[in-house]
Design a protein around this motif. Structure first.
Motif, short mmCIF file in Angstrom:
data_model
loop_
_atom_site.label_atom_id
_atom_site.label_comp_id
_atom_site.label_asym_id
_atom_site.label_seq_id
_atom_site.Cartn_x
_atom_site.Cartn_y
_atom_site.Cartn_z
N MET A 20 0.84 -1.17 0.00
CA MET A 20 0.00 0.00 0.00
C MET A 20 0.89 1.24 0.00
SD MET A 20 -2.78 1.31 2.83
CE MET A 20 -3.62 -0.24 2.78
N THR A 21 0.54 2.23 -0.80
CA THR A 21 1.27 3.48 -0.85
C THR A 21 0.80 4.38 0.27
OG1 THR A 21 1.35 3.30 -3.24
CG2 THR A 21 1.82 5.46 -2.30
N VAL A 22 1.73 4.96 1.00
CA VAL A 22 1.38 5.89 2.06
C VAL A 22 1.67 7.29 1.55
CG1 VAL A 22 1.87 6.65 4.41
CG2 VAL A 22 1.89 4.22 3.85
N ILE A 23 0.70 8.15 1.61
CA ILE A 23 0.83 9.53 1.14
C ILE A 23 1.30 10.38 2.33
CG2 ILE A 23 -0.33 11.45 -0.01
CD1 ILE A 23 -0.34 8.81 -1.61
N PRO A 24 2.45 11.06 2.23
CA PRO A 24 3.05 11.72 3.39
C PRO A 24 2.54 13.14 3.66
CG PRO A 24 4.51 11.87 1.54
CD PRO A 24 3.33 11.07 1.08
N PHE A 25 1.34 13.48 3.26
CA PHE A 25 0.84 14.81 3.53
C PHE A 25 -0.66 14.77 3.71
CE2 PHE A 25 1.98 14.19 -0.91
CZ PHE A 25 0.75 14.22 -1.53
N PRO A 26 -1.20 15.74 4.45
CA PRO A 26 -2.65 15.71 4.75
C PRO A 26 -3.50 16.08 3.54
CG PRO A 26 -1.66 17.70 5.62
CD PRO A 26 -0.53 16.86 5.08
N VAL A 27 -4.74 15.67 3.60
CA VAL A 27 -5.73 16.02 2.58
C VAL A 27 -6.34 17.35 2.96
CG1 VAL A 27 -7.88 15.32 1.50
CG2 VAL A 27 -6.18 13.61 2.11
N PRO A 28 -6.39 18.31 2.06
CA PRO A 28 -6.95 19.62 2.41
C PRO A 28 -8.46 19.55 2.65
CG PRO A 28 -6.57 19.49 0.07
CD PRO A 28 -6.00 18.23 0.67
N ASP A 29 -8.94 20.44 3.48
CA ASP A 29 -10.38 20.59 3.68
C ASP A 29 -10.79 21.80 2.86
OD1 ASP A 29 -10.81 18.49 5.42
OD2 ASP A 29 -10.16 19.68 7.13
N SER A 30 -11.29 21.56 1.68
CA SER A 30 -11.64 22.67 0.80
C SER A 30 -13.08 22.53 0.35
CB SER A 30 -10.72 22.67 -0.43
OG SER A 30 -11.15 23.64 -1.34
N PRO A 31 -14.01 23.26 0.98
CA PRO A 31 -15.41 23.17 0.57
C PRO A 31 -15.63 23.67 -0.84
CG PRO A 31 -15.11 24.95 2.13
CD PRO A 31 -13.80 24.20 2.07
N ASP A 32 -14.69 24.44 -1.37
CA ASP A 32 -14.84 24.96 -2.73
C ASP A 32 -14.22 24.04 -3.77
OD1 ASP A 32 -16.19 27.24 -1.90
OD2 ASP A 32 -14.31 28.25 -1.43
N ASP A 33 -13.68 22.90 -3.35
CA ASP A 33 -13.07 21.95 -4.27
C ASP A 33 -14.19 21.11 -4.87
OD1 ASP A 33 -11.26 20.49 -5.68
OD2 ASP A 33 -10.59 19.31 -3.98
N CYS A 34 -14.98 21.73 -5.73
CA CYS A 34 -16.21 21.08 -6.18
C CYS A 34 -16.41 21.28 -7.68
CB CYS A 34 -17.41 21.59 -5.39
SG CYS A 34 -17.56 23.37 -5.42
N GLU A 35 -15.40 20.94 -8.44
CA GLU A 35 -15.46 21.05 -9.89
C GLU A 35 -16.68 20.29 -10.41
OE1 GLU A 35 -13.08 18.54 -13.07
OE2 GLU A 35 -11.85 20.03 -12.06
N ALA A 36 -17.35 20.84 -11.39
CA ALA A 36 -18.49 20.17 -12.00
C ALA A 36 -18.06 18.82 -12.55
CB ALA A 36 -19.08 21.03 -13.10
N ASN A 46 -3.29 0.67 8.36
CA ASN A 46 -3.70 -0.69 8.04
C ASN A 46 -4.96 -0.73 7.17
OD1 ASN A 46 -1.63 -1.92 9.61
ND2 ASN A 46 -2.78 -1.32 11.42
N HIS A 47 -5.33 0.41 6.61
CA HIS A 47 -6.55 0.47 5.79
C HIS A 47 -6.46 -0.52 4.63
CE1 HIS A 47 -10.09 2.00 3.89
NE2 HIS A 47 -9.42 2.26 2.79
N GLN A 48 -7.54 -1.21 4.38
CA GLN A 48 -7.58 -2.27 3.37
C GLN A 48 -8.33 -1.86 2.12
OE1 GLN A 48 -5.98 -5.43 3.96
NE2 GLN A 48 -5.09 -4.11 5.52
N GLY A 49 -8.48 -0.57 1.84
CA GLY A 49 -9.17 -0.11 0.65
C GLY A 49 -10.68 -0.24 0.78
N PHE A 50 -11.38 0.17 -0.27
CA PHE A 50 -12.84 0.13 -0.29
C PHE A 50 -13.33 -0.50 -1.58
CE2 PHE A 50 -12.50 4.20 2.23
CZ PHE A 50 -13.15 3.76 3.37
N THR A 51 -14.42 -1.23 -1.50
CA THR A 51 -15.20 -1.54 -2.69
C THR A 51 -16.03 -0.29 -2.97
OG1 THR A 51 -17.12 -2.40 -1.48
CG2 THR A 51 -15.38 -4.00 -2.08
N ASP A 52 -16.66 -0.22 -4.14
CA ASP A 52 -17.49 0.95 -4.45
C ASP A 52 -18.58 1.15 -3.40
OD1 ASP A 52 -15.95 0.96 -6.74
OD2 ASP A 52 -17.62 0.61 -8.11
N GLU A 53 -19.22 0.07 -3.02
CA GLU A 53 -20.31 0.15 -2.06
C GLU A 53 -19.81 0.57 -0.68
OE1 GLU A 53 -23.46 -2.98 -0.23
OE2 GLU A 53 -23.45 -2.79 -2.41
#
Length: 130
Positions: free
Chosen positions: A1-17, A57-64
């Motif tokens: 599993m790839t670990v991303i070394p930076f946080p995910v931004p909280d951007s309410p305006d990140d809402c591209e059509a 230890n996250h194991q990913g998600f199915t679509d559901e």
């Protein structure tokens, strides 16, 4: 599993059509009217990223599973189509362990479904770099 070394931004305006070229005119109109709310697709992408960043230890998600984690209705919100869009854009991808694509049994349907994880392109999208 790839670990991303930076946080995910909280951007309410990140809402591209996110309407697709084959969608009805009403979908295109609604897609343009997203100011102040995040699209289902972007909320799902954030769920994938947050899970990976917050649980080593996250194991990913199915679509559901992703739709449930985001709090969406499985019947009304088109989980297969939304996650499919993320895969097409290469923001999520099937998770592989030792060269084998991971699948998980869906208890509701009794069928195996692919398990996906966020990609670096998905993280870049959340950061607004793509």
């Amino acid at each position: 599993m790839t670990v991303i070394p930076f946080p995910v931004p909280d951007s309410p305006d990140d809402c591209e059509a996110t309407s697709r070229s084959g969608d009805r005119p009403t979908s295109h109109a609604a897609g343009k009217n997203t100011r102040g709310r995040e699209s289902i697709t972007m909320q799902l992408l954030r769920i994938y990223a947050d899970a990976m960043l917050n649980d080593p230890n996250h194991q990913g998600f199915t679509d559901e599973e992703a739709m449930k984690a985001a709090g969406f209705s499985l019947e009304d919100d088109g989980h297969r189509r939304r996650c499919s869009t993320l895969r097409e854009r290469r923001y999520i991808e099937q998770w592989y362990v030792n060269g084998i694509g991971v699948e998980r049994l869906n208890e509701r349907t009794g069928k195996f479904r692919i398990v996906c994880i966020v990609t670096t392109s998905g993280i870049d999208r959340l950061w607004g770099r793509t």
